[in-house]
Design a protein around this motif. Structure first.
Motif, PDB file in Angstrom:
ATOM      1  N   HIS A  45      -5.755  -0.392  -7.206  1.00  9.78           N
ATOM      2  CA  HIS A  45      -6.879   0.393  -6.679  1.00  9.78           C
ATOM      3  C   HIS A  45      -6.363   1.707  -6.123  1.00  9.78           C
ATOM      4  CE1 HIS A  45      -9.293  -3.555  -6.046  1.00  9.78           C
ATOM      5  NE2 HIS A  45      -9.419  -3.080  -7.270  1.00  9.78           N
ATOM      6  N   TRP A  84     -17.497   2.357  -7.644  1.00  9.84           N
ATOM      7  CA  TRP A  84     -16.378   1.736  -8.369  1.00  9.84           C
ATOM      8  C   TRP A  84     -16.298   2.254  -9.790  1.00  9.84           C
ATOM      9  CZ3 TRP A  84     -12.345  -1.131  -6.877  1.00  9.84           C
ATOM     10  CH2 TRP A  84     -12.393  -1.696  -5.588  1.00  9.84           C
ATOM     11  N   HIS A 125      -3.030   0.602  -3.855  1.00  6.07           N
ATOM     12  CA  HIS A 125      -2.513  -0.730  -3.525  1.00  6.07           C
ATOM     13  C   HIS A 125      -2.822  -1.682  -4.679  1.00  6.07           C
ATOM     14  CE1 HIS A 125      -6.738  -0.810  -2.181  1.00  6.07           C
ATOM     15  NE2 HIS A 125      -6.695  -2.038  -2.659  1.00  6.07           N
ATOM     16  N   GLN A 175      -4.803   6.510  -0.794  1.00  2.00           N
ATOM     17  CA  GLN A 175      -3.765   5.472  -0.919  1.00  2.00           C
ATOM     18  C   GLN A 175      -4.020   4.673  -2.176  1.00  2.00           C
ATOM     19  OE1 GLN A 175      -4.595   1.954  -0.611  1.00  2.00           O
ATOM     20  NE2 GLN A 175      -6.188   1.776   0.946  1.00  2.00           N
ATOM     21  N   LEU A 195     -16.006  -2.309  -0.280  1.00  2.00           N
ATOM     22  CA  LEU A 195     -14.597  -2.640  -0.110  1.00  2.00           C
ATOM     23  C   LEU A 195     -14.455  -4.143  -0.375  1.00  2.00           C
ATOM     24  CD1 LEU A 195     -13.844  -0.583   3.125  1.00  2.00           C
ATOM     25  CD2 LEU A 195     -13.176  -0.024   0.778  1.00  2.00           C
ATOM     26  N   THR A 196     -13.324  -4.556  -0.935  1.00  2.00           N
ATOM     27  CA  THR A 196     -13.141  -5.973  -1.270  1.00  2.00           C
ATOM     28  C   THR A 196     -12.449  -6.748  -0.156  1.00  2.00           C
ATOM     29  OG1 THR A 196     -11.003  -5.636  -2.355  1.00  2.00           O
ATOM     30  CG2 THR A 196     -12.989  -5.376  -3.731  1.00  2.00           C
ATOM     31  N   THR A 197     -12.301  -6.110   1.003  1.00  4.21           N
ATOM     32  CA  THR A 197     -11.767  -6.793   2.191  1.00  4.21           C
ATOM     33  C   THR A 197     -12.688  -6.464   3.363  1.00  4.21           C
ATOM     34  OG1 THR A 197     -10.407  -4.931   2.936  1.00  4.21           O
ATOM     35  CG2 THR A 197      -9.399  -6.459   1.357  1.00  4.21           C
ATOM     36  N   HIS A 242      -3.536  -5.923  -6.237  1.00  6.54           N
ATOM     37  CA  HIS A 242      -3.976  -7.311  -6.054  1.00  6.54           C
ATOM     38  C   HIS A 242      -3.357  -8.113  -7.193  1.00  6.54           C
ATOM     39  CE1 HIS A 242      -7.156  -6.057  -3.146  1.00  6.54           C
ATOM     40  NE2 HIS A 242      -7.169  -4.943  -3.898  1.00  6.54           N
ATOM     41  N   ARG A 292     -16.617   5.747   5.540  1.00  8.26           N
ATOM     42  CA  ARG A 292     -17.009   4.337   5.467  1.00  8.26           C
ATOM     43  C   ARG A 292     -18.419   4.094   5.965  1.00  8.26           C
ATOM     44  NH1 ARG A 292     -11.880   0.514   6.927  1.00  8.26           N
ATOM     45  NH2 ARG A 292     -13.462  -1.088   6.763  1.00  8.26           N
ATOM     46  N   LEU A 295       0.839  -1.191   0.000  1.00  6.66           N
ATOM     47  CA  LEU A 295       0.000   0.000   0.000  1.00  6.66           C
ATOM     48  C   LEU A 295       0.879   1.248   0.000  1.00  6.66           C
ATOM     49  CD1 LEU A 295      -2.947   0.159   2.519  1.00  6.66           C
ATOM     50  CD2 LEU A 295      -1.463   2.127   2.210  1.00  6.66           C
TER      51      LEU A 295
HETATM   52  C1  SG7 Z   1      -6.495  -3.381   1.318  1.00  3.64           C
HETATM   53  O1  SG7 Z   1      -7.773  -3.173   0.714  1.00  3.64           O
HETATM   54  C2  SG7 Z   1      -5.941  -2.106   1.924  1.00  3.64           C
HETATM   55  C3  SG7 Z   1      -7.002  -1.407   2.799  1.00  3.64           C
HETATM   56  C4  SG7 Z   1      -8.273  -1.220   2.008  1.00  3.64           C
HETATM   57  C5  SG7 Z   1      -8.763  -2.568   1.540  1.00  3.64           C
HETATM   58  O2  SG7 Z   1      -6.571  -4.361   2.338  1.00  3.64           O
HETATM   59  O3  SG7 Z   1      -5.599  -1.248   0.867  1.00  3.64           O
HETATM   60  O4  SG7 Z   1      -6.532  -0.116   3.172  1.00  3.64           O
HETATM   61  C6  SG7 Z   1      -6.513   0.220   4.500  1.00  3.64           C
HETATM   62  C7  SG7 Z   1      -6.059   1.586   4.776  1.00  3.64           C
HETATM   63  O5  SG7 Z   1      -6.848  -0.569   5.343  1.00  3.64           O
HETATM   64  O6  SG7 Z   1      -9.273  -0.632   2.835  1.00  3.64           O
HETATM   65  C8  SG7 Z   1     -10.534   1.197   3.679  1.00  3.64           C
HETATM   66  C9  SG7 Z   1      -9.558   0.689   2.705  1.00  3.64           C
HETATM   67  O7  SG7 Z   1      -9.089   1.421   1.858  1.00  3.64           O
HETATM   68  C10 SG7 Z   1     -10.049  -2.478   0.713  1.00  3.64           C
HETATM   69  O8  SG7 Z   1      -9.876  -1.573  -0.375  1.00  3.64           O
HETATM   70  S1  SG7 Z   1     -10.364  -1.979  -1.792  1.00  3.64           S
HETATM   71  O9  SG7 Z   1     -11.781  -2.240  -1.719  1.00  3.64           O
HETATM   72  O10 SG7 Z   1      -9.998  -0.894  -2.655  1.00  3.64           O
HETATM   73  N1  SG7 Z   1      -9.638  -3.319  -2.235  1.00  3.64           N
END
Ligand code: SG7
Ligand code: ZN
Length: 276
Positions: free
Chosen positions: A129, A223, A104, A102, A212-214, A106, A144, A73
């Motif tokens: 993302h 999206w 990150h 941020q 969110l995907t997590t 996958h 959120r 990230l």
């Molecule tokens: C990743 O995906 C991290 C998370 C993110 C999550 O696990 O980038 O970032 C943090 C700061 O925890 O969650 C709230 C958030 O950004 C889900 O993000 S996503 O849906 O774009 N994959």
């Protein structure tokens, strides 16, 4: 930091099929990612061009690259939080201005692709993302809690022989954050638009409402999935796949691979297509 959920590649006992047990919303009806079926997407004339503000200059920073045990990230805010020059997006059919927090990634493993969204049923090599927060809210925690609180831009990658030099800083940094919890401050910030496909290519995209995907899988995300992939070198992609561990220093090594959630049912939702 959060050992309560993981991907199957780390431990099937905390993988995606168990997420709804740690976070009820993960079993909801508007979850992400999804398959983008291009022929089912509905062309929508309100999905105009995006305005990428501050994407074309290096923000103050400094930026930190972190291995959080689930992904790598890049925080796009400096330690003092949002400042002048923070990259923002508007337009693109979004209801408000959204500030970049941020980005990150996958990815898969040495033999398999690892995007989260699929395109006409095809998983792509990797997906980035860029997470943005609606500027009506003061914090990620507040955003959120509201539908439309977050806007995530998703970019697929396509593999090429040559390196993409615009990814040099990130890829080089991976070696220094091989274990969970490790982070490194980048020597300098850079123009975010360097990580994207060329500007002319950003008018074709898909839009849907999801999550969110997590965990906690909050259903608050608008999206945008862009059609045009970002080129990445084969050796660069191999660094994501092989240089990172989901485990902390000293622990039994668990490689960070296949860190994508399976696609979720579209249900009653509709995917819209820009006409770009
Ligand atoms: C990743 O995906 C991290 C998370 C993110 C999550 O696990 O980038 O970032 C943090 C700061 O925890 O969650 C709230 C958030 O950004 C889900 O993000 S996503 O849906 O774009 N994959
Ligand atoms: Zn993501």
């Amino acid at each position: 930091p959060d050992g309560s959920w993981c991907y199957d590649s780390q431990n099937p006992r905390c993988g995606p099929s168990h997420w709804k047990d740690v976070a009820h919303t993960c079993g909801g009806s508007a979850q992400s990612p999804i398959d983008i079926d291009r022929h089912q997407a509905k062309p929508d004339r309100t999905l105009g061009p995006f305005v990428f503000e501050g994407y074309d200059s290096a923000p103050p920073g400094p930026w930190r690259l972190l291995n959080d045990g689930h992904t790598v990230l890049l925080s796009l805010e400096g330690p003092r939080g949002p400042e002048r020059g923070q990259p923002c997006i508007r337009g693109g059919g979004l209801p408000h201005v959204y500030r970049a927090l941020q980005l990150h990634f996958h990815w898969g493993d040495p033999t398999a692709n690892g995007s989260e969204h699929t395109l006409d049923g095809q998983r792509q090599p990797m997906e980035m993302h860029v997470v943005h927060m609606n500027t009506r809210y003061k914090s990620l925690g507040e955003a959120r809690g509201h539908p439309g609180g977050l806007a995530v831009l998703a970019f697929f990658f396509k593999v090429q022989t040559e390196d993409n030099d615009n990814y040099h800083t990130i890829v080089t940094g991976l070696k220094n954050i091989s274990h969970q919890g490790q982070s490194v401050e980048l020597a300098s910030t850079f123009r975010l638009d360097k990580l994207l496909p060329g500007r002319a290519r950003l008018s074709r995209y898909y839009r849907y409402s999801g999550s969110l995907t997590t965990p906690a899988c909050d259903e608050v995300v608008l999206w945008t999935v862009f059609e045009e992939p970002v080129p990445i070198g084969r050796a660069q992609l191999a660094q994501f796949v092989s240089a990172l561990q989901a485990s902390p220093p000293g622990a039994r090594p668990v490689s960070m691979t296949n860190n994508f959630r399976p696609v979720q049912p579209l249900g009653a939702r509709r995917v819209l297509a820009s006409r770009g």
